[in-house]
Design a protein around this motif. Structure first.
Motif, short mmCIF file in Angstrom:
data_model
loop_
_atom_site.label_atom_id
_atom_site.label_comp_id
_atom_site.label_asym_id
_atom_site.label_seq_id
_atom_site.Cartn_x
_atom_site.Cartn_y
_atom_site.Cartn_z
N SER A 178 19.49 -32.01 45.76
CA SER A 178 20.89 -31.63 46.02
C SER A 178 21.40 -30.69 44.93
O SER A 178 22.12 -29.73 45.21
N ARG A 179 21.01 -30.95 43.69
CA ARG A 179 21.36 -30.03 42.59
C ARG A 179 20.80 -28.64 42.91
O ARG A 179 21.48 -27.63 42.76
N GLY A 180 19.56 -28.62 43.37
CA GLY A 180 18.92 -27.34 43.71
C GLY A 180 19.70 -26.59 44.79
O GLY A 180 19.77 -25.36 44.76
N MET A 181 20.31 -27.33 45.72
CA MET A 181 21.07 -26.67 46.79
C MET A 181 22.32 -25.99 46.24
O MET A 181 22.71 -24.93 46.73
N THR A 182 22.96 -26.59 45.23
CA THR A 182 24.14 -25.94 44.61
C THR A 182 23.72 -24.59 44.04
O THR A 182 24.38 -23.56 44.26
N TYR A 183 22.62 -24.59 43.30
CA TYR A 183 22.15 -23.36 42.66
C TYR A 183 21.71 -22.35 43.71
O TYR A 183 21.99 -21.16 43.62
N LYS A 184 21.02 -22.86 44.75
CA LYS A 184 20.49 -21.95 45.77
C LYS A 184 21.61 -21.24 46.53
O LYS A 184 21.59 -20.01 46.69
#
Ligand code: NAD
Length: 359
Positions: A62-68
């Motif tokens: 989910s953290r990765g989705m914010t960055y993506k």
């Protein structure tokens, strides 16, 4: 198990757990950040060994989705869901409908989509109990499946990587190894073959390997052998954490660009790659094609494939910017990408850095 002090917690806004005894559903939804918009991310179904493994996965994803999404210039936040179970054995319509009810309890702060272990058909069932589901637009060629766009985005990112690493605009004769020829990996292999690259593939399912060999003329290699190949570029398209001390020591490639999320086992592995002279294309920048596609599906109105393609093509420019900044500052490409994304979604550390710079 600790939650707030978990090493992957990283300022998550909300983490929700849900259990439905009737259908057997056990799931977690993680909402990392909603500064830019509602959180959107896939729903993964996987037979996790224990709850701790599921929690770690959902937090990292989910953290990765914010960055993506921030990096791709989308008005979306980052979130993700995991269902604990084997998609080949435990998936039932009742379980998916219960998942929809769970998603509803977040009131739109989290919107779901396909991921490993879930399909367009599953999203339709989830959509029976919640409106907060995307990736199932009627009347478009893909039926809403983001995988073709993800594969195209990886192809665009891979070309930008080859351009920076070898100063070449074509992929003719370039040797590329692909770990995992599933939804994204197979389509990427096809795009690469059409561009004249030589492809080496591995997978844990023989039928997937056979398809790539028979339909695309790829060379099959063992699932461990993939790390020892003497090829130009490695495209991880299976799972995360595959770039670690052991595998990096074995890699002979000049660059890495692939679809898998969270490829680096630990942040420090970006520096290990740089020291070895391997150019790393940050995963969430390269694999943003799917979320870009889903974003346009979410907008309502007419879905225009050309508009989506034009947005995905910008991944190439973003990669170039990252490579250039990394070259100028001496930072790793992963670090540069994180700083740019944080500036965009307003991570408080990045905001402080910006304030200090302005003062
Ligand atoms: P998929 O499940 O269709 O394909 C993954 C493939 O990898 C499968 O064929 C599987 O058998 C294989 N695999 C698993 N473990 C392996 C191993 N140890 N060695 C070799 N092969 C192995 O999933 P996908 O949709 O193609 O996604 C691939 C990766 O890309 C995942 O990490 C996913 O999170 C990421 N991703 C996918 C999308 C998308 O739109 N589908 C978007 C962004 C990121």
């Amino acid at each position: 198990m600790s939650i707030f002090s978990h090493s992957a917690y990283d300022k998550h806004e909300q983490v929700a757990f849900y259990q439905d005894a009737k259908s057997g559903l056990k799931a977690i939804i993680a909402v990392h950040n909603t500064n830019l918009g509602p959180s959107l991310g896939g729903c993964r179904m996987w037979p996790y060994a224990d709850d701790g493994e599921a929690l770690e996965d959902v937090l990292r994803l989910s953290r990765g989705m914010t960055y993506k999404s921030a990096m791709a210039g989308l008005k979306l936040g980052g979130g993700k869901a995991v269902i604990i179970g084997d998609p080949r054995k435990d998936k039932t319509p009742e379980l998916l409908r219960a998942m929809g009810e769970f998603i509803n309890t977040l009131g739109g702060r989290y919107i779901t989509a396909e991921d490993s272990g879930t399909s367009v058909a599953d999203m339709k069932v989830i959509g029976e109990t919640t409106e907060f589901v995307s990736g199932l637009v009627e009347g478009i060629e893909t039926g809403g499946d983001p995988s073709p766009s993800t594969a195209y985005g990886v192809f665009v990112g891979l070309k930008a990587t080859a351009r920076h690493r070898w100063g070449r605009d074509d992929l003719q004769g370039l040797k590329v190894s692909i770990q995992g020829v599933g939804n994204v990996g197979f389509r990427l292999a096809k795009l690469l073959k059409d561009a004249g690259a030589e492809i080496y593939v591995t997978d844990i399912f023989q039928d997937n390997i056979d398809r790539a060999v028979n339909e695309l003329g790829a060379t099959a290699v063992g699932s461990d052998e993939i790390f020892d190949l003497d090829v130009d570029l490695f495209a991880p398209c299976a799972m995360g954490a595959i770039l670690n001390d052991d595998t990096i020591a074995r890699l002979k490639v000049g660059a890495i660009a692939g679809a898998a999320n969270n490829q680096l086992a630990e942040e420090r592995h970006a520096a290990v790659l740089r020291e070895k002279g391997i150019l790393y294309a940050p995963d969430y920048v390269v694999n943003a094609g799917g979320i870009i596609d889903v974003y346009y599906q979410q907008q309502g109105g007419d879905y225009d494939p050309l508009q989506v393609k034009a947005h995905i093509d910008r991944i190439g420019d973003t990669m170039q910017e990252i490579f250039e900044r990394a070259g100028e500052t001496g930072e790793t490409t992963a670090h540069v990408a994180d700083r740019i994304a944080e500036e965009r979604f307003g991570h408080e550390d990045a905001v402080k850095k910006t304030d200090t710079a302005a003062a």
